[in-house]
Design a protein around this motif. Structure first.
Motif, PDB file in Angstrom:
ATOM      1  N   GLY A   1       0.825  -1.211   0.000  1.00  0.00           N
ATOM      2  CA  GLY A   1       0.000   0.000   0.000  1.00  0.00           C
ATOM      3  C   GLY A   1       0.857   1.257   0.000  1.00  0.00           C
ATOM      4  O   GLY A   1       0.606   2.200  -0.762  1.00  0.00           O
ATOM      5  N   GLN A   2       1.889   1.273   0.834  1.00  0.00           N
ATOM      6  CA  GLN A   2       2.794   2.419   0.861  1.00  0.00           C
ATOM      7  C   GLN A   2       3.516   2.565  -0.480  1.00  0.00           C
ATOM      8  O   GLN A   2       3.679   3.683  -0.985  1.00  0.00           O
ATOM      9  CB  GLN A   2       3.809   2.254   1.990  1.00  0.00           C
ATOM     10  CG  GLN A   2       3.187   2.336   3.367  1.00  0.00           C
ATOM     11  CD  GLN A   2       4.150   1.885   4.441  1.00  0.00           C
ATOM     12  OE1 GLN A   2       4.727   0.809   4.361  1.00  0.00           O
ATOM     13  NE2 GLN A   2       4.321   2.720   5.449  1.00  0.00           N
ATOM     14  N   PHE A   3       3.936   1.441  -1.041  1.00  0.00           N
ATOM     15  CA  PHE A   3       4.584   1.454  -2.350  1.00  0.00           C
ATOM     16  C   PHE A   3       3.659   2.081  -3.395  1.00  0.00           C
ATOM     17  O   PHE A   3       4.081   2.930  -4.185  1.00  0.00           O
ATOM     18  CB  PHE A   3       4.962   0.020  -2.758  1.00  0.00           C
ATOM     19  CG  PHE A   3       5.445  -0.098  -4.167  1.00  0.00           C
ATOM     20  CD1 PHE A   3       6.765   0.203  -4.496  1.00  0.00           C
ATOM     21  CD2 PHE A   3       4.591  -0.517  -5.182  1.00  0.00           C
ATOM     22  CE1 PHE A   3       7.217   0.097  -5.806  1.00  0.00           C
ATOM     23  CE2 PHE A   3       5.038  -0.638  -6.491  1.00  0.00           C
ATOM     24  CZ  PHE A   3       6.354  -0.321  -6.801  1.00  0.00           C
ATOM     25  N   GLU A   4       2.393   1.668  -3.398  1.00  0.00           N
ATOM     26  CA  GLU A   4       1.445   2.210  -4.372  1.00  0.00           C
ATOM     27  C   GLU A   4       1.298   3.725  -4.217  1.00  0.00           C
ATOM     28  O   GLU A   4       1.257   4.452  -5.211  1.00  0.00           O
ATOM     29  CB  GLU A   4       0.079   1.552  -4.212  1.00  0.00           C
ATOM     30  CG  GLU A   4       0.040   0.118  -4.686  1.00  0.00           C
ATOM     31  CD  GLU A   4      -1.361  -0.449  -4.572  1.00  0.00           C
ATOM     32  OE1 GLU A   4      -2.031  -0.552  -5.613  1.00  0.00           O
ATOM     33  OE2 GLU A   4      -1.781  -0.769  -3.446  1.00  0.00           O
ATOM     34  N   PHE A   5       1.219   4.212  -2.994  1.00  0.00           N
ATOM     35  CA  PHE A   5       1.112   5.647  -2.759  1.00  0.00           C
ATOM     36  C   PHE A   5       2.347   6.363  -3.293  1.00  0.00           C
ATOM     37  O   PHE A   5       2.242   7.391  -3.964  1.00  0.00           O
ATOM     38  CB  PHE A   5       0.939   5.943  -1.273  1.00  0.00           C
ATOM     39  CG  PHE A   5      -0.475   5.888  -0.799  1.00  0.00           C
ATOM     40  CD1 PHE A   5      -1.103   7.012  -0.304  1.00  0.00           C
ATOM     41  CD2 PHE A   5      -1.195   4.702  -0.826  1.00  0.00           C
ATOM     42  CE1 PHE A   5      -2.409   6.973   0.140  1.00  0.00           C
ATOM     43  CE2 PHE A   5      -2.501   4.644  -0.384  1.00  0.00           C
ATOM     44  CZ  PHE A   5      -3.115   5.788   0.101  1.00  0.00           C
ATOM     45  N   LEU A   6       3.536   5.827  -2.983  1.00  0.00           N
ATOM     46  CA  LEU A   6       4.766   6.445  -3.470  1.00  0.00           C
ATOM     47  C   LEU A   6       4.806   6.470  -5.000  1.00  0.00           C
ATOM     48  O   LEU A   6       5.215   7.471  -5.600  1.00  0.00           O
ATOM     49  CB  LEU A   6       5.991   5.702  -2.921  1.00  0.00           C
ATOM     50  CG  LEU A   6       6.206   5.773  -1.406  1.00  0.00           C
ATOM     51  CD1 LEU A   6       7.392   4.897  -1.003  1.00  0.00           C
ATOM     52  CD2 LEU A   6       6.385   7.197  -0.915  1.00  0.00           C
ATOM     53  N   GLU A   7       4.371   5.389  -5.630  1.00  0.00           N
ATOM     54  CA  GLU A   7       4.321   5.331  -7.097  1.00  0.00           C
ATOM     55  C   GLU A   7       3.411   6.428  -7.659  1.00  0.00           C
ATOM     56  O   GLU A   7       3.771   7.106  -8.614  1.00  0.00           O
ATOM     57  CB  GLU A   7       3.811   3.961  -7.577  1.00  0.00           C
ATOM     58  CG  GLU A   7       4.849   2.890  -7.634  1.00  0.00           C
ATOM     59  CD  GLU A   7       5.746   2.964  -8.858  1.00  0.00           C
ATOM     60  OE1 GLU A   7       6.035   4.066  -9.373  1.00  0.00           O
ATOM     61  OE2 GLU A   7       6.177   1.893  -9.292  1.00  0.00           O
ATOM     62  N   ILE A   8       2.232   6.558  -7.083  1.00  0.00           N
ATOM     63  CA  ILE A   8       1.288   7.563  -7.580  1.00  0.00           C
ATOM     64  C   ILE A   8       1.849   8.965  -7.395  1.00  0.00           C
ATOM     65  O   ILE A   8       1.819   9.784  -8.317  1.00  0.00           O
ATOM     66  CB  ILE A   8      -0.085   7.411  -6.888  1.00  0.00           C
ATOM     67  CG1 ILE A   8      -0.719   6.073  -7.285  1.00  0.00           C
ATOM     68  CG2 ILE A   8      -1.002   8.589  -7.244  1.00  0.00           C
ATOM     69  CD1 ILE A   8      -1.907   5.669  -6.418  1.00  0.00           C
ATOM     70  N   ILE A   9       2.388   9.237  -6.213  1.00  0.00           N
ATOM     71  CA  ILE A   9       2.963  10.566  -5.954  1.00  0.00           C
ATOM     72  C   ILE A   9       4.085  10.849  -6.941  1.00  0.00           C
ATOM     73  O   ILE A   9       4.218  11.967  -7.458  1.00  0.00           O
ATOM     74  CB  ILE A   9       3.445  10.677  -4.494  1.00  0.00           C
ATOM     75  CG1 ILE A   9       2.243  10.621  -3.543  1.00  0.00           C
ATOM     76  CG2 ILE A   9       4.260  11.956  -4.279  1.00  0.00           C
ATOM     77  CD1 ILE A   9       2.613  10.395  -2.082  1.00  0.00           C
TER      78      ILE A   9
END
Length: 148
Positions: A35-43
């Motif tokens: 989940g954190q990875f996905e947020f970082l990717e989107i940002i």
């Protein structure tokens, strides 16, 4: 159980198991969850990223995204900055540590997915990916204006 119902059940179970397996490996090797990875990717990928951009991408609530972003800020992986046109909104950007964490995590995610799908023919994976992309596009087109 009908074919479409069984397909839905299988899709949900596969998603859960894939997500959990990739997340566990990512947490073990890089200290962050999927989940954190996905947020970082989107940002990283959305210029001028705002909380609402993440809400739209992941179809979760503003409150859930705000709390998750707060945790990324507390970890030192992202910062909130003033939005140039909207004082009520902030722009999210990765810190150097967040960029490093994301760069180190990408190959872990890729390798985990390759490992978990190793027994599936590349053509089959391509067809599944194309079908899921079409389904996602149809669902997103039908839900415009009602995220989370």
């Amino acid at each position: 159980m009908s074919r479409i119902t069984q397909g839905f059940v299988d899709l949900v179970r596969v998603e859960t198991r894939l997500y959990n397996a990739v997340s566990a490996r990512l947490r073990e090797e890089q200290g962050l969850g999927l989940g954190q990875f996905e947020f970082l990717e989107i940002i990283d990928c959305v210029p001028g990223c705002r909380v609402l951009d993440i809400v739209g991408e992941l179809a979760i609530t503003v409150g859930a995204v705000s709390k998750a972003v707060d945790r990324l800020v507390a970890a030192g992986w992202c910062v909130r900055g003033a939005h140039p046109q909207d004082r009520r909104s902030s722009v999210l950007s990765l810190t150097p540590e967040g960029r490093e964490r994301l760069a180190a995590s990408r190959p872990v995610v890729e390798d985990a997915l390759l490992s978990l799908t190793a027994g599936i023919a590349p053509g089959d994976l391509s067809r599944v990916a194309a079908t899921l992309a079409t389904l996602r596009a149809n669902l997103e087109a039908g839900s415009r204006g009602s995220p989370g």
